[in-house]
Design an enzyme around this catalytic site. Structure first.
Site, PDB file in Angstrom:
ATOM      1  N   CYS A  19      38.596  -5.823 -50.667  1.00 40.77           N
ATOM      2  CA  CYS A  19      37.100  -5.743 -50.892  1.00 40.77           C
ATOM      3  C   CYS A  19      36.909  -5.428 -52.282  1.00 40.77           C
ATOM      4  O   CYS A  19      35.816  -5.659 -52.835  1.00 40.77           O
ATOM      5  CB  CYS A  19      36.383  -5.004 -49.921  1.00 40.77           C
ATOM      6  N   VAL A  71      34.109  -7.077 -54.587  1.00 41.21           N
ATOM      7  CA  VAL A  71      32.887  -6.353 -55.009  1.00 41.21           C
ATOM      8  C   VAL A  71      32.527  -6.562 -56.502  1.00 41.21           C
ATOM      9  O   VAL A  71      31.491  -6.672 -56.819  1.00 41.21           O
ATOM     10  CB  VAL A  71      32.806  -5.033 -54.451  1.00 41.21           C
TER      11      VAL A  71
END
Lengths: 500, 519
Positions: free
Chosen positions: B153, B157
């Site tokens: 992630c 991001v």
């Protein structure tokens, strides 16, 4: 079995140096240059192991390390049993670390105790886009509603939190106020911070300082009547019950343990620790920070100890006792004497089966050095060791107090290096983690997980040493290792013959 | 002193001795600031009530004990199903340590995977250098045939562009220009591990079929008679893949298993560590474009992959983790229809044996109530089997189940008289399940290892079927697909039923009249 036995230390050193050269050849030049600094052969008399440490892992090499979140949620905070630890971010981090570390505790799980549960904000795309602060606030309300007996909340940040600019401190403060000063601890342990678990330990220690200690009145009386013998166990995560088999010895020598950090620990114990007369520190790496802070702020001395194996236990009991009066010093001698027959019996039973066997270790925290004495109590020799996330002060302690001349040292070892080292050195046992276990067992090398005690333990204390000795015996002397080679394919291995 | 050198006491027994018990009791009383035991008991009882359940189901933000993992785990699982392939996860390194541990704890096998080890500076400047250096290091150290890239992630991001990064890395000669580096963006904040499997597999298929990210010609499909088989994210992959191959061989079906990790998760202990073993060859992965059709055993693991395959002109068919007679019938008949091959007598006999076994044991399962949780397809497959056995899958829960999935489950329940009192729960977690087991109790719970907490708290016996299974060994070696796999599932369920009957009838002079020797 092993080569090391028949070789002189000079030969061992030459072989180990050759091995290092050999593994470095496979890396691209840039990576080889960086890795070279992390590999060495220990020279007796040196103040450290001659390796660089606590540096970034190299991309793509299969480091064994974890992250800051693992260091905070997984190690330091997770075991505090009466608080709810929110894995704040996407679902995975909390899922993979859910109940995996065997931090034993007593309590009614889900009601007044929460260690083996996975609380997560399960971030979705909209939380990334719009921020997760409102969700976090709502989570705290829902926790209060559904788990009314929780004694506090921590927010364990996962990577996205720091990247999207959430203000978990503001949410924590606001909710703490709303819930009458409830302890709510925001922890900035996003996984991309630092180079390993280690920074997560530090951040978690600092969070205790800022959000637990700074909230209490140091002059307020303790919940209990203080005694001159009050100590706190720092840096024992009670894996398989380690802190319990340690606590019992401290109590038997006449000390009173007022807090466990953090295995089977509670918020009340954290808060009471500034009342301790001495902090006894097992895992230096993960909790030296808070020990130093307590020394500075509250004047509490701290003392490192090692409860692996009878030699180090006796040494440690005496060292701890030296901070106290004769009553405790006599207590230490009494405890050592009490357990001597058990230790003699354990060593009589297992040492003949393990004498001369060699071990290679690669673990985290304190274990790459602390367990060496326990192996030596069994007549075994550690021929290689290294830290997943150690710093130079760990390597200093290792060099000055533990390893022998010629030991192969490998910091932040890569999968490739470790496999090659073991293949060449052919130790009788490898002690490392779950990711390494099956690699070496496939190679026919006995293995014990030295993070989780391979689902056994405790290994700390006298009671633990009996289990440690039995486990090492059952790993090394399992009949299955004689059967790993297919008989009709068995080739003569000249190195083995030479070593017999 | 309780410890003994001749009979070393483990943690199981050691701490139950009086010395430790007294010590722990004193610790609690003096230092833990515990709640009043009566209050703990009151809350414990309250947490079993309908009132608590309503509060629990009213949760909007908090997730407690979810039954799902994140995308990259599925991507790593998919990547190792290809010959000589190492998964490379771009982002923070701790994630990779977690995936490897998770898979190793389930399969009791090594799990090789590398990370690009991004840290704070990469968070600021992007992870391009990590990709460039990382690919070069992985390529040199582990000599893979393919490096399959996915993301954590963190990389998602900050918006790292895998396609561009891999191109740049190749320009900088991290790996040879023609070396296969398929990729998939696998954000952990979307979907679950089954989504990650889907994305990774789609990435690999697109890589081979659609011109390797613009570096070669797209393949032109020349239809042949083979069929492709995709298993999906499956904790029983070792047993299942071998069973499926056996079935296809019996039928004489030429097939390609796309993503076959049955060997890499089941390597022998013979003195050699095999980082790579078995797997779909890269040649087969490319040639799979020519197949007549592709079958997915788990619809929700291939929601994006199957449309890509279909768009290349193949017929596609998907199932929901088929278990049992009717589901296996449907699977085999679809294979027969797609390939024009007959289902051989041997499989008809296996079918008959499964029917025979169910008939023999039906009386013990009929009318029993079950709660099931797990991945969406597994839930559907098991629910269908239970209905077939005359049992009631009272609660069916998938944390990673969607509304569409819930509708599909409801249709299944509506199709059987045994499904009338059963309910489906999409997006709920095991803390919801805990309430359900108190307020609407069932006879048995089917789920993964984490179900043991539910078993302890609610007294509902747990039958371990799912992923992960950490605390029982070797289950993954047995198939749960095909008639023989279904037989394994039947036996697993029956064993627990009989164990429970015995456990409840073994008090001498109280209940042991029912402690029968013949059942």
């Amino acid at each position: 079995m092993s080569l090391a036995k028949t070789e002189g230390v000079g030969e061992v050193k030459a072989r180990n140096k050759e091995l290092i050269e050999e593994v470095l050849k496979v890396y691209p030049a840039k990576a080889a240059k960086r890795r070279a600094k992390h590999l060495n052969v220990h020279e007796e008399g040196k103040s450290d192991c001659g390796v660089k440490s606590n540096l970034k892992s190299i991309p793509g090499v299969m480091t064994i390390r974890g992250c800051a979140y693992a260091g905070s949620k997984g190690v330091v905070w997770g075991p505090i049993k009466d608080m709810i630890h929110i894995s704040h971010g996407p679902v995975g981090c909390g899922q993979y670390s859910w109940a995996a570390r065997r931090n034993y505790y007593i309590g009614t799980t889900g009601i007044d105790t929460f260690v083996t549960m996975q609380f997560t904000s399960d971030f979705q795309e909209k939380d990334i886009v719009f921020g997760g602060d409102k969700k976090l606030a709502k989570i705290m309300d829902e926790i209060q509603d559904l788990f009314p007996l929780n004694n506090g909340i921590t927010v364990q940040s996962e990577c996205p939190i720091g990247l999207i600019g959430d203000d978990i401190e503001a949410v924590s403060k606001q909710k703490s106020k709303q819930y009458e000063g409830k302890t709510i601890v925001p922890v900035r342990c996003e996984g991309f911070r630092g180079v390993s678990q280690s920074l997560g330990h530090h951040i978690a220690n600092d969070a205790v300082r800022d959000w637990v200690f700074d909230k209490i009145d140091p002059d307020a009386p303790a919940r209990f009547e203080e005694t001159p013998y009050d100590v706190a166990i720092i840096g024992d995560y009670n894996i398989g019950g380690d802190a319990w088999s340690s606590r019992i010895l401290l109590e038997e020598m006449g000390l009173r343990v007022i807090a466990q950090w953090s295995g089977d620990g509670t918020l009340a114990e954290l808060e009471a620790t500034p009342k301790a007369k001495l902090n006894v520190l097992h895992c230096y790496r993960s909790m030296n920070y808070i020990s130093r802070h307590m020394e500075e702020k509250y004047g509490i001395p701290w003392c490192e100890y090692n409860f692996f194996g009878p030699s180090k236990i006796a040494e440690s009991l005496r060292k701890i006792a030296s901070f106290f009066d004769d009553k405790i010093k006599e207590g230490a001698e009494r405890v050592i004497a009490k357990y001597q027959p058990l230790m003699d019996a354990v060593i009589a039973r297992y040492r003949p089966r393990l004498e001369g066997k060699t071990v290679m270790l690669f673990v985290g925290g304190l274990r790459p050095r602390h367990v060496i004495g326990a192996y030596e109590d069994l007549g075994m020799e550690v021929v290689g060791t290294g830290y997943e996330f150690g710093h130079n002060d760990d390597y200093q302690r290792t060099a000055q107090h533990y390893v022998k001349d010629g030991t192969l040292i490998y910091d932040d070892v890569t999968g490739y290096e470790f496999e090659k080292f073991v293949e060449k050195i052919q130790p009788d046992l490898v002690g490392s983690g779950i990711k390494e276990k099956y690699v070496f067992q496939k190679m026919g090398v006995p293995f014990r997980q030295m993070h989780s005690w391979d689902y056994s333990g405790p290994y700390h204390g006298y009671d633990g040493f009996a289990i440690f000795a039995r486990d090492m015996d059952m790993a090394i002397n399992s009949p299955i290792w004689k059967m790993a080679q297919t008989p009709w394919k068995r080739k003569p291995v000249p190195t083995m013959i030479a070593a017999e | 002193m309780t410890q003994n050198a001749d009979n070393v006491l483990d943690h199981f027994e050691l701490f139950r001795g009086p010395e430790y018990q007294q010590m722990l009791e004193a610790k609690k009383k003096m230092f833990e600031n515990p709640h009043d035991p009566a209050e703990v008991e009151r809350v414990r009882e309250w947490a079993k009530t309908e009132e608590y359940k309503e509060k629990n189901f009213a949760r909007e933000a908090l997730t407690v004990n979810p039954a799902k993992a994140c995308q990259p785990l599925g991507a790593v699982f998919a990547a190792v199903g290809f010959e000589g392939t190492i998964p490379f996860v771009h982002g923070s390194q701790g994630c990779v340590a977690y995936y490897r541990s998770h898979l190793s704890r389930h399969f009791k096998e090594p799990s090789s995977c590398v990370s690009s080890s991004m840290t704070e500076d990469a968070a600021v400047f992007g992870g391009l250098n990590n990709m460039v250096d990382g690919l070069a290091n992985t390529y040199n150290l582990y000599k893979p045939k393919m490096i399959a890239v996915s993301t954590t992630c963190m990389a998602e991001v900050i918006g790292d562009d895998l396609n561009a990064f891999i191109k740049t890395a190749k320009e900088k000669e991290s790996v040879p220009a023609e070396f296969d580096v398929p990729f998939a963006h696998t954000p952990a904040f979307v979907g679950s591990h089954v989504t990650g499997y889907d994305n990774a597999l789609k990435g690999i298929i697109e890589h081979f079929w659609d011109g390797k990210a613009g570096t070669t010609e797209k393949l032109e499909r020349k239809p042949n008679d083979t069929i492709n088989f995709i298993g999906g994210f499956d904790g029983y992959t070792v047993g299942n893949m071998r069973e499926i191959r056996r079935i296809f061989d019996l039928m004489g079906v030429e097939h390609t298993i796309l993503c076959d990790n049955s060997d890499v998760f089941d390597t022998p202990t013979d003195g050699e560590f095999r980082m790579y073993d078995g797997g779909t060859t890269l040649e087969d992965a490319a040639n799979a474009i020519h197949a007549k059709a592709t079958i997915s055993m788990q619809q929700y693991c291939t929601e994006k992959t199957l449309p890509v395959i279909k768009a290349h002109g193949q017929e596609v068919a998907s199932f929901n983790h088929p278990v049992g007679v009717a589901s296996t019938d449907a699977f085999l008949m679809e294979v027969a229809r797609l390939t024009g091959k007959e289902i051989p007598e041997e499989l008809a006999r296996e079918r008959g044996r499964l029917v025979d076994a169910i008939a023999d044991s039906s009386a013990h399962i009929h009318g029993k109530k079950f709660a099931i949780y797990g991945d969406p397809d597994l839930c559907l497959g098991l629910a269908a089997f239970l209905l077939e056995l005359g049992a009631e899958p009272t609660h069916i829960l998938a944390t990673n189940g969607t509304k569409g999935w819930a509708k599909q489950v409801q249709e299944l329940l509506d199709s059987s008289p045994f499904g009338q009192d059963c309910h489906v729960y999409a997006g709920k977690d095991l803390w919801h399940m805990r309430s359900l087991l108190f307020t609407e109790p069932v006879d048995f719970l089917i789920g993964n290892t984490y179900g043991k907490y539910l078993e302890r708290d609610t007294g509902t016996p747990l039958i371990r079927i799912g992923f992960p299974v950490f605390d029982r060994h070797h289950h993954h070696r047995r198939p749960v697909w095909g008639y023989q796999g279904s037989m394994n599932v039947l036996i697993t369920i029956l064993d627990k039923i009989f164990d429970e009957i015995d456990r409840n009838t073994n008090v001498p002079a109280k209940t042991d009249y029912s402690f029968d020797i013949i059942r």
